[in-house]
Motif scaffolding. Structure first.
Motif, mmCIF file in Angstrom:
data_model
loop_
_atom_site.group_PDB
_atom_site.id
_atom_site.type_symbol
_atom_site.label_atom_id
_atom_site.label_comp_id
_atom_site.label_asym_id
_atom_site.label_seq_id
_atom_site.Cartn_x
_atom_site.Cartn_y
_atom_site.Cartn_z
ATOM 1 N N ALA A 108 0.837 -1.196 0.000
ATOM 2 C CA ALA A 108 0.000 0.000 0.000
ATOM 3 C C ALA A 108 0.872 1.247 0.000
ATOM 4 O O ALA A 108 2.067 1.196 0.295
ATOM 5 C CB ALA A 108 -0.920 -0.008 1.220
ATOM 6 N N ASP A 109 0.260 2.370 -0.356
ATOM 7 C CA ASP A 109 0.996 3.626 -0.285
ATOM 8 C C ASP A 109 0.566 4.468 0.906
ATOM 9 O O ASP A 109 1.046 5.589 1.091
ATOM 10 C CB ASP A 109 0.845 4.429 -1.584
ATOM 11 N N ARG A 110 -0.322 3.906 1.740
ATOM 12 C CA ARG A 110 -0.720 4.546 2.986
ATOM 13 C C ARG A 110 -0.824 3.483 4.072
ATOM 14 O O ARG A 110 -1.145 2.328 3.790
ATOM 15 C CB ARG A 110 -2.074 5.254 2.845
ATOM 16 N N PRO A 111 -0.581 3.858 5.320
ATOM 17 C CA PRO A 111 -0.661 2.857 6.391
ATOM 18 C C PRO A 111 -2.095 2.452 6.688
ATOM 19 O O PRO A 111 -3.049 3.130 6.314
ATOM 20 C CB PRO A 111 -0.031 3.588 7.584
ATOM 21 N N ALA A 112 -2.229 1.326 7.374
ATOM 22 C CA ALA A 112 -3.563 0.809 7.709
ATOM 23 C C ALA A 112 -4.239 1.630 8.790
ATOM 24 O O ALA A 112 -5.462 1.549 8.960
ATOM 25 C CB ALA A 112 -3.453 -0.650 8.161
ATOM 26 N N VAL A 113 -3.471 2.392 9.555
ATOM 27 C CA VAL A 113 -4.011 3.334 10.531
ATOM 28 C C VAL A 113 -3.432 4.706 10.201
ATOM 29 O O VAL A 113 -2.379 4.814 9.573
ATOM 30 C CB VAL A 113 -3.641 2.945 11.977
ATOM 31 N N THR A 114 -4.135 5.744 10.581
ATOM 32 C CA THR A 114 -3.543 7.075 10.457
ATOM 33 C C THR A 114 -2.448 7.198 11.497
ATOM 34 O O THR A 114 -2.702 7.065 12.701
ATOM 35 C CB THR A 114 -4.599 8.164 10.656
ATOM 36 N N LEU A 115 -1.234 7.408 11.034
ATOM 37 C CA LEU A 115 -0.085 7.460 11.927
ATOM 38 C C LEU A 115 0.344 8.903 12.163
ATOM 39 O O LEU A 115 0.439 9.702 11.228
ATOM 40 C CB LEU A 115 1.085 6.680 11.330
ATOM 41 N N LYS A 116 0.586 9.216 13.422
ATOM 42 C CA LYS A 116 1.175 10.492 13.797
ATOM 43 C C LYS A 116 2.438 10.224 14.602
ATOM 44 O O LYS A 116 2.519 9.225 15.335
ATOM 45 C CB LYS A 116 0.195 11.328 14.625
ATOM 46 N N LEU A 117 3.407 11.090 14.453
ATOM 47 C CA LEU A 117 4.664 10.976 15.175
ATOM 48 C C LEU A 117 4.892 12.262 15.960
ATOM 49 O O LEU A 117 4.706 13.355 15.421
ATOM 50 C CB LEU A 117 5.817 10.745 14.194
ATOM 51 N N PHE A 118 5.271 12.115 17.203
ATOM 52 C CA PHE A 118 5.582 13.268 18.048
ATOM 53 C C PHE A 118 6.889 12.971 18.769
ATOM 54 O O PHE A 118 6.935 12.125 19.670
ATOM 55 C CB PHE A 118 4.449 13.532 19.030
ATOM 56 N N VAL A 119 7.962 13.653 18.376
ATOM 57 C CA VAL A 119 9.294 13.404 18.924
ATOM 58 C C VAL A 119 9.774 14.703 19.554
ATOM 59 O O VAL A 119 10.123 15.656 18.847
ATOM 60 C CB VAL A 119 10.263 12.925 17.832
ATOM 61 N N GLU A 120 9.778 14.753 20.886
ATOM 62 C CA GLU A 120 10.130 15.999 21.567
ATOM 63 C C GLU A 120 11.639 16.123 21.756
ATOM 64 O O GLU A 120 12.389 15.155 21.596
ATOM 65 C CB GLU A 120 9.407 16.109 22.911
ATOM 66 N N GLY A 121 12.070 17.315 22.135
ATOM 67 C CA GLY A 121 13.492 17.580 22.295
ATOM 68 C C GLY A 121 13.906 17.934 23.701
ATOM 69 O O GLY A 121 15.008 18.454 23.906
ATOM 70 N N GLU A 122 13.045 17.624 24.702
ATOM 71 C CA GLU A 122 13.347 18.020 26.078
ATOM 72 C C GLU A 122 13.095 16.919 27.102
ATOM 73 O O GLU A 122 13.061 17.189 28.298
ATOM 74 C CB GLU A 122 12.516 19.256 26.460
ATOM 75 N N GLU A 123 12.958 15.688 26.670
ATOM 76 C CA GLU A 123 12.627 14.619 27.619
ATOM 77 C C GLU A 123 13.711 14.458 28.667
ATOM 78 O O GLU A 123 13.428 14.244 29.858
ATOM 79 C CB GLU A 123 12.409 13.305 26.864
ATOM 80 N N GLU A 124 14.980 14.553 28.250
ATOM 81 C CA GLU A 124 16.077 14.382 29.202
ATOM 82 C C GLU A 124 16.192 15.568 30.164
ATOM 83 O O GLU A 124 16.943 15.498 31.143
ATOM 84 C CB GLU A 124 17.400 14.176 28.460
#
Length: 470
Positions: free
Chosen positions: A150-166
C-alpha cells in the motif's frame, strides 16, 4: 532470532531485512549529532537533530512533516500519514531526540558521537535512548507499507518526537495544549522502554512516577567550635541523620502519611508473568552497581520492588566539614536530597504535602527546615492489560520474536501519564532495547537485531490495530 529457515517468514520480516543496511547507516548519521538538550551549548545541535529527523521523514514519504520550534521548548518534530480508510483509528507514536551528556567522556571505549558498530552492537549516545527506538518506528512504517503493497498505512499514523525529555519535558504541557488538534488520536504508542532481556522479550505496561526534593536544615548563621557549643545547641547534621533514619520503618516501608493509600497493585496475571521471567540474583546485583545483597519491602519480589512498588531513596546527605582530617565544629546547616518513585495511583503533589508534614514533625527546636521541590514531579502510569490495544502489541511482539511474550514494567519514569491525561486515550508501550544498554552512562549501545525485530513488531501492529480499535 537467528533466521532459522524453519521460522515462519512474514512479509514484514523480509521487508525489514531488505531495509536493514539503510536503516543502520541512517541511524549512525543521526547519532553523530550531539543533541544534548540539558546543555545550552548544544541547543544548536538539538535543532540540527530535529531537522535531520524531519528530512528523513520526508524522504520516507510522510506527507505532513513539521518542526515545532517557535516557542520556548527545544524543537519537537511532528508528522502525520493519513490512512486510506478515513474511519481507521489514529495512532500517535511518542519518542524523543534529545540525549544525555556524555561525561565522563574518558570512560567511553568509542567516541560517543562517532557511532561505532561492533558485531551486533551499535555504540553511541542516543543509540538506545531514544534515537534508536524512534528510528525503529520509522523503519516499521516502511516495512508495513512494503509488506502490504500500500501507499498509505492501515491506521492514520502520527509521530511526536520531543526535544526536552532528558530535561524533564518542562514545556511538554504547553506543546500538548498548543497542538491539541495536531496530536489528537485514539491511542499513543510510547517508545522509550526496554525489553526484559534478549531471551525473554516482554511488553511493558507501565512506568513509575517520580518526585524529588531537597530538605535544607539550618541552625545558626555560621559553623561553631564543638568544644565551645557542642552539646548545648542543636546540630543540623544530626537532625538530618535522624530525619533520614525515620523515613522508613524496620520493614523498609515509607513512613510518610498515607503514602500507600492510593497504591494500585498489579493484577494477579501480571504478577504471574513477573514470576515466570528468568531472574538471576548474582547477575542482577552485578548490573546494579555491584550491590552486595538484595533488600526491600517484604512480600514482594525484586522485580516487583523496582516495577510496581513505591520507594523513598536518599540520594545524598551533606553538611559540615567533609575535607581531609578532622574539624571539630557544629555545622550551621545540612541538607538531604530525596527522591520518591511512585506507582499508580500516587500523585506527586500528595507526596510533596506529606513530605512537608513529615519534615516538620521531625525537625527539632532550634533548627529551621525548608523543603525545596525539584520540579513538579512526574506521575506514574499503567495501562489496563485487558485493553485490546495491549493484546495487539503483545501479538505483534510475539510474531516478531517467534516466542510467547510476558508483561513487564519499568522502574524509571516518563511522560506517559501526561500524554494520557492531556490526550484522553490509552498509552501502550513498544520498545526493543535492553536494561543493560547503559543509557545515561558511558558506552551506551543498542543491539541492532533487537531494533530490527522491534521494527517488525511495529509493522505487524499497524496491520493488527484496525481490527482491535474499531
Amino acid at each position: 532470532m537467528s533466521g532459522d529457515p524453519e521460522e515462519p517468514e512474514h512479509p514484514e520480516r523480509a521487508a525489514v531485512a531488505a531495509l536493514a543496511d539503510d536503516f543502520v547507516a541512517g541511524l549512525r548519521e543521526w547519532l553523530s549529532i550531539p543533541s544534548i538538550g540539558v546543555d545550552p551549548a548544544h541547543h544548536g545541535d538539538v535543532h540540527a537533530s530535529a531537522r535531520w529527523l524531519a528530512e528523513a521523514l520526508r524522504r520516507d514519504g510522510w506527507p505532513d512533516v513539521r518542526v515545532w520550534d517557535s516557542g520556548p521548548a527545544l524543537p519537537a518534530v511532528h508528522a502525520c500519514w493519513p490512512a486510506e480508510d478515513p474511519a481507521a483509528p489514529t495512532v500517535l507514536v511518542y519518542g524523543h531526540h534529545d540525549v544525555q551528556p556524555v561525561d565522563p567522556v574518558e570512560q567511553w571505549q568509542h567516541p560517543p558521537f562517532d557511532p561505532t558498530l561492533v558485531g551486533e552492537e551499535l555504540f553511541g549516545r542516543g543509540a538506545s535512548d531514544d534515537k534508536g527506538q524512534v528510528a525503529m518506528h520509522l523503519l516499521g512504517v516502511r516495512a508495513h507499507l512494503a509488506a502490504t503493497g500500500a501507499d498509505r498505512p492501515a491506521v492514520t499514523l502520527k509521530l511526536f518526537v520531543e526535544g526536552e525529555e532528558e530535561s524533564g519535558s518542562p514545556h511538554l504541557t504547553r506543546l500538548l495544549d498548543e497542538h491539541r488538534d495536531d496530536l489528537a488520536c485514539d491511542l499513543v504508542v510510547f517508545t522509550d522502554t526496554p525489553l526484559y532481556s534478549r531471551d525473554a522479550p516482554t511488553v511493558c505496561t507501565g512506568q513509575r512516577g517520580v518526585y524529588g526534593a531537597e530538605v535544607v536544615l539550618t541552625g545558626g548563621s555560621s559553623d561553631v567550635h564543638s568544644g565551645r557549643a557542642g552539646g548545648s545547641v542543636p546540630n543540623p547534621a544530626t537532625a538530618a541523620a535522624r530525619l533520614v533514619a525515620a523515613l522508613h520503618d524496620d520493614d523498609g516501608r515509607v513512613r510518610l502519611r498515607d503514602f500507600y493509600a492510593d497504591v494500585v497493585e498489579p493484577t494477579d496475571a501480571e504478577r504471574a508473568d513477573y514470576a515466570e521471567l528468568p531472574f538471576d540474583e548474582d547477575v542482577w546485583l552485578a548490573n546494579s552497581g555491584g550491590a552486595q545483597a538484595l533488600a526491600g519491602e517484604p512480600g514482594w519480589s525484586t522485580l516487583e520492588r523496582v516495577w510496581v512498588r513505591p520507594t523513598a531513596e536518599v540520594n545524598g546527605i551533606s553538611g559540615g566539614y567533609t575535607g581531609p582530617g578532622l574539624k571539630t565544629i557544629v555545622p550551621a546547616s545540612a541538607s538531604v536530597k530525596l527522591s520518591f518513585r511512585l506507582v499508580p495511583d500516587q500523585r506527586p503533589e500528595r507526596v510533596a504535602d506529606a513530605l512537608r508534614e513529615f519534615v516538620a514533625a521531625h525537625t527539632p527546636p532550634g533548627v529551621r527546615a525548608e523543603v525545596v521541590a525539584r520540579g513538579d514531579g512526574v506521575p506514574p502510569y499503567a495501562v489496563d492489560v485487558s485493553h485490546p490495544a495491549v493484546g495487539a502489541v503483545r501479538e505483534a511482539v510475539e510474531t516478531a520474536f517467534d516466542q510467547p511474550v510476558r508483561f513487564s514494567r519499568t522502574g524509571g519514569s516518563g511522560p506517559a501519564a501526561l500524554l494520557h491525561g492531556w490526550l484522553g486515550v490509552p498509552v501502550v508501550y513498544l520498545g526493543a532495547t535492553l536494561p543493560d544498554d547503559r543509557i545515561h552512562a558511558p558506552n551506551e549501545r543498542v543491539v541492532v537485531p533487537l531494533l530490527l525485530r522491534g521494527a517488525e513488531a511495529a509493522a505487524h501492529l499497524w496491520r493488527l490495530l484496525p481490527g482491535r480499535l474499531s
